[in-house]
Design a protein around this motif. Structure first.
Motif, PDB file in Angstrom:
ATOM      1  N   THR A 208       0.650  -1.219   0.040  1.00 16.11           N
ATOM      2  CA  THR A 208      -0.020  -0.034  -0.014  1.00 16.11           C
ATOM      3  C   THR A 208       0.777   1.330  -0.048  1.00 16.11           C
ATOM      4  N   LEU A 209       1.923   0.993   0.086  1.00 19.07           N
ATOM      5  CA  LEU A 209       3.033   2.380   0.335  1.00 19.07           C
ATOM      6  C   LEU A 209       2.882   3.227  -1.235  1.00 19.07           C
ATOM      7  N   PRO A 210       2.628   2.755  -2.413  1.00 15.02           N
ATOM      8  CA  PRO A 210       2.652   3.735  -3.467  1.00 15.02           C
ATOM      9  C   PRO A 210       1.311   4.366  -3.526  1.00 15.02           C
ATOM     10  N   LEU A 211       0.496   3.727  -2.747  1.00 15.90           N
ATOM     11  CA  LEU A 211      -1.179   4.256  -2.728  1.00 15.90           C
ATOM     12  C   LEU A 211      -1.290   5.270  -1.365  1.00 15.90           C
ATOM     13  N   LEU A 212      -0.336   5.444  -0.640  1.00 12.86           N
ATOM     14  CA  LEU A 212      -0.754   6.200   0.776  1.00 12.86           C
ATOM     15  C   LEU A 212      -1.043   7.589   0.297  1.00 12.86           C
ATOM     16  N   ASN A 213      -2.178   8.286   1.021  1.00 16.79           N
ATOM     17  CA  ASN A 213      -2.545   9.682   1.022  1.00 16.79           C
ATOM     18  C   ASN A 213      -2.614  10.303   2.317  1.00 16.79           C
ATOM     19  N   ASP A 214      -2.960  11.171   2.483  1.00 18.05           N
ATOM     20  CA  ASP A 214      -3.151  12.150   3.800  1.00 18.05           C
ATOM     21  C   ASP A 214      -4.270  11.306   4.372  1.00 18.05           C
ATOM     22  N   SER A 215      -5.522  11.386   3.909  1.00 18.88           N
ATOM     23  CA  SER A 215      -6.418  10.512   4.675  1.00 18.88           C
ATOM     24  C   SER A 215      -6.280   9.452   5.238  1.00 18.88           C
ATOM     25  N   ALA A 216      -5.582   8.391   4.436  1.00 19.90           N
ATOM     26  CA  ALA A 216      -5.218   7.214   4.811  1.00 19.90           C
ATOM     27  C   ALA A 216      -4.408   7.195   6.294  1.00 19.90           C
ATOM     28  N   LEU A 217      -3.409   8.026   6.090  1.00 20.97           N
ATOM     29  CA  LEU A 217      -2.291   8.045   7.191  1.00 20.97           C
ATOM     30  C   LEU A 217      -3.181   8.973   8.354  1.00 20.97           C
ATOM     31  N   GLN A 218      -4.083   9.749   8.259  1.00 18.49           N
ATOM     32  CA  GLN A 218      -4.878  10.231   9.258  1.00 18.49           C
ATOM     33  C   GLN A 218      -5.850   9.385   9.929  1.00 18.49           C
ATOM     34  N   GLU A 219      -6.454   8.224   9.167  1.00 17.14           N
ATOM     35  CA  GLU A 219      -7.215   7.512   9.667  1.00 17.14           C
ATOM     36  C   GLU A 219      -6.585   6.434  10.693  1.00 17.14           C
ATOM     37  N   VAL A 220      -5.315   6.205  10.539  1.00 18.06           N
ATOM     38  CA  VAL A 220      -4.311   5.400  11.576  1.00 18.06           C
ATOM     39  C   VAL A 220      -3.776   6.303  12.657  1.00 18.06           C
ATOM     40  N   LYS A 221      -4.404   7.377  12.854  1.00 13.40           N
ATOM     41  CA  LYS A 221      -4.069   8.303  13.873  1.00 13.40           C
ATOM     42  C   LYS A 221      -2.718   8.746  13.896  1.00 13.40           C
ATOM     43  N   ILE A 222      -2.185   9.232  12.692  1.00 18.51           N
ATOM     44  CA  ILE A 222      -0.645   9.774  12.636  1.00 18.51           C
ATOM     45  C   ILE A 222      -0.900  11.235  12.347  1.00 18.51           C
ATOM     46  N   PRO A 223      -0.145  12.261  13.472  1.00 19.92           N
ATOM     47  CA  PRO A 223      -0.265  13.522  13.497  1.00 19.92           C
ATOM     48  C   PRO A 223       0.391  14.044  12.014  1.00 19.92           C
ATOM     49  N   PRO A 224      -0.329  15.239  11.792  1.00 19.19           N
ATOM     50  CA  PRO A 224      -0.046  16.090  10.422  1.00 19.19           C
ATOM     51  C   PRO A 224       1.466  16.171  10.241  1.00 19.19           C
ATOM     52  N   GLY A 225       2.259  16.474  11.183  1.00 15.90           N
ATOM     53  CA  GLY A 225       3.869  16.528  10.572  1.00 15.90           C
ATOM     54  C   GLY A 225       4.383  15.386  10.116  1.00 15.90           C
ATOM     55  N   PRO A 226       4.398  14.113  10.900  1.00 20.58           N
ATOM     56  CA  PRO A 226       4.763  13.045  10.407  1.00 20.58           C
ATOM     57  C   PRO A 226       3.955  12.666   9.191  1.00 20.58           C
ATOM     58  N   ARG A 227       2.867  12.791   8.882  1.00 15.60           N
ATOM     59  CA  ARG A 227       2.180  12.611   7.796  1.00 15.60           C
ATOM     60  C   ARG A 227       3.112  13.107   6.594  1.00 15.60           C
ATOM     61  N   LEU A 228       3.102  14.597   6.616  1.00  9.04           N
ATOM     62  CA  LEU A 228       3.524  15.155   5.480  1.00  9.04           C
ATOM     63  C   LEU A 228       5.044  14.332   5.174  1.00  9.04           C
ATOM     64  N   ILE A 229       6.030  14.283   6.429  1.00  4.74           N
ATOM     65  CA  ILE A 229       7.260  13.603   5.906  1.00  4.74           C
ATOM     66  C   ILE A 229       7.270  12.510   5.439  1.00  4.74           C
ATOM     67  N   ILE A 230       6.295  11.435   5.721  1.00  4.74           N
ATOM     68  CA  ILE A 230       6.200  10.260   5.214  1.00  4.74           C
ATOM     69  C   ILE A 230       5.553  10.469   3.676  1.00  4.74           C
ATOM     70  N   LEU A 231       4.598  11.427   3.228  1.00 10.60           N
ATOM     71  CA  LEU A 231       4.346  11.513   2.059  1.00 10.60           C
ATOM     72  C   LEU A 231       5.250  12.123   1.117  1.00 10.60           C
ATOM     73  N   ASN A 232       5.954  12.923   1.599  1.00 13.42           N
ATOM     74  CA  ASN A 232       7.057  13.617   0.958  1.00 13.42           C
ATOM     75  C   ASN A 232       8.225  12.584   0.458  1.00 13.42           C
ATOM     76  N   HIS A 233       8.688  11.672   1.414  1.00 12.72           N
ATOM     77  CA  HIS A 233       9.270  10.609   1.132  1.00 12.72           C
ATOM     78  C   HIS A 233       8.953   9.711   0.174  1.00 12.72           C
ATOM     79  N   ILE A 234       7.685   9.303   0.016  1.00 10.01           N
ATOM     80  CA  ILE A 234       6.982   8.256  -0.891  1.00 10.01           C
ATOM     81  C   ILE A 234       7.262   8.972  -2.094  1.00 10.01           C
TER      82      ILE A 234
END
Length: 283
Positions: A208-234
């Motif tokens: 699922t890594l290539p399909l990750l988006n902000d809503s999916a990461l928010q659904e698993v309770k990951i805060p905004p800052g780490p979400r941006l870092i993860i999405l930028n890395h992907i």
């Protein structure tokens, strides 16, 4: 056969109940989890109390021994709390297990599903304080607050040591499921290893890594800052992969030019061969 069917049915009902509780607001989840654990703890305490009721009945009461020191009276009260009758033990275990489960559920919700040594120790501290308040265990009478705090600290130390031992013997954390290898490596490289459990809870596998988006990461309770870092890395990884694939692919125009040149050379060779044949025929 019947036992297996009953066990499967129980697991199905338990899974549905847990899924329903997880969808509720945090206060409802905490209340339901605490109440269910309190009922289980009360049942266990009642059973243990029925086994120790004879020993509790044979123990003298501090009121019947006027010459007893405060320390000895407190020790006697602790023994009675630990070996009391069914109702006393049911009350003590219900409070202890209910508070522990409630604090654990609240901390897991607040920390995005993370359950670690900190969660275990804090829940144990709370259950120790509650157990001291309802049972009187903890030390000499007259300082109930200090007794409750010391009991809570003792519970937290014991639970923390037990948690670490269990983790060491079970090898938890050493073996990584094959479907989370890339996810684990990515989070560790980004300094976000504490969100590995969030990925597993949301079934965010490597596929699922290539399909990750902000809503999916928010659904698993990951805060905004780490979400941006993860999405930028992907996104950067995908761009690098696409660039490497383009660089490694051979140019089709170069191939066409090469084949055209080769055909021209072959044509020249054929014409030369024809001219030579004509010259031989004329002779």
């Amino acid at each position: 056969m019947v036992l297996g069917q009953l066990q499967a049915k129980y697991q199905e009902v338990e899974a549905k109940a847990k899924a329903w509780v997880a969808r509720q607001p945090p206060p409802v989840e905490v209340a339901v989890v605490a109440a269910a654990s309190a009922l289980q703890g009360g049942a266990i305490g009642a059973m243990m109390g029925s086994l120790t009721s004879e020993a509790a009945g044979s123990m003298p009461s501090p009121a019947t021994m006027p010459g007893m020191t405060p320390e000895a009276a407190a020790s006697m009260k602790q023994m009675q709390a630990l070996t009391g009758g069914p109702w006393m033990q049911a009350r003590n275990f219900a409070v202890m297990t209910g508070v522990n489960a409630g604090i654990t559920a609240a901390m897991k919700r607040a920390r995005g599903g993370v359950e670690d040594l900190q969660t275990s120790a804090v829940a144990a501290f709370g259950s120790g304080v509650a157990f001291s308040v309802v049972s009187g265990v903890g030390g000499p009478a007259g300082n109930s607050v200090l007794n409750a705090l010391s009991t809570g600290v003792g519970f937290a130390i014991f639970q923390g040591a037990f948690y670490q031992l269990g983790k060491a013997f079970s090898g938890e954390g050493d073996a990584v499921p094959s479907e989370y290898v890339e996810s684990k490596a990515m989070l560790q490289a980004l300094g976000l290893a504490k969100y590995e459990k969030n990925f597993k809870k949301g079934l965010l596998t490597d596929a699922t890594l290539p399909l990750l988006n902000d809503s999916a990461l928010q659904e698993v309770k990951i805060p905004p800052g780490p979400r941006l870092i993860i999405l930028n890395h992907i996104q950067r990884s995908q761009k690098c992969s696409a660039h490497r694939a383009t660089s490694a692919k051979p140019s089709s125009s170069s191939g066409a030019i090469g084949i055209g040149h080769l055909g021209g050379h072959l044509g020249d060779s054929s014409s030369s061969t024809g001219e030579s044949g004509a010259m031989v025929a004329s002779f």
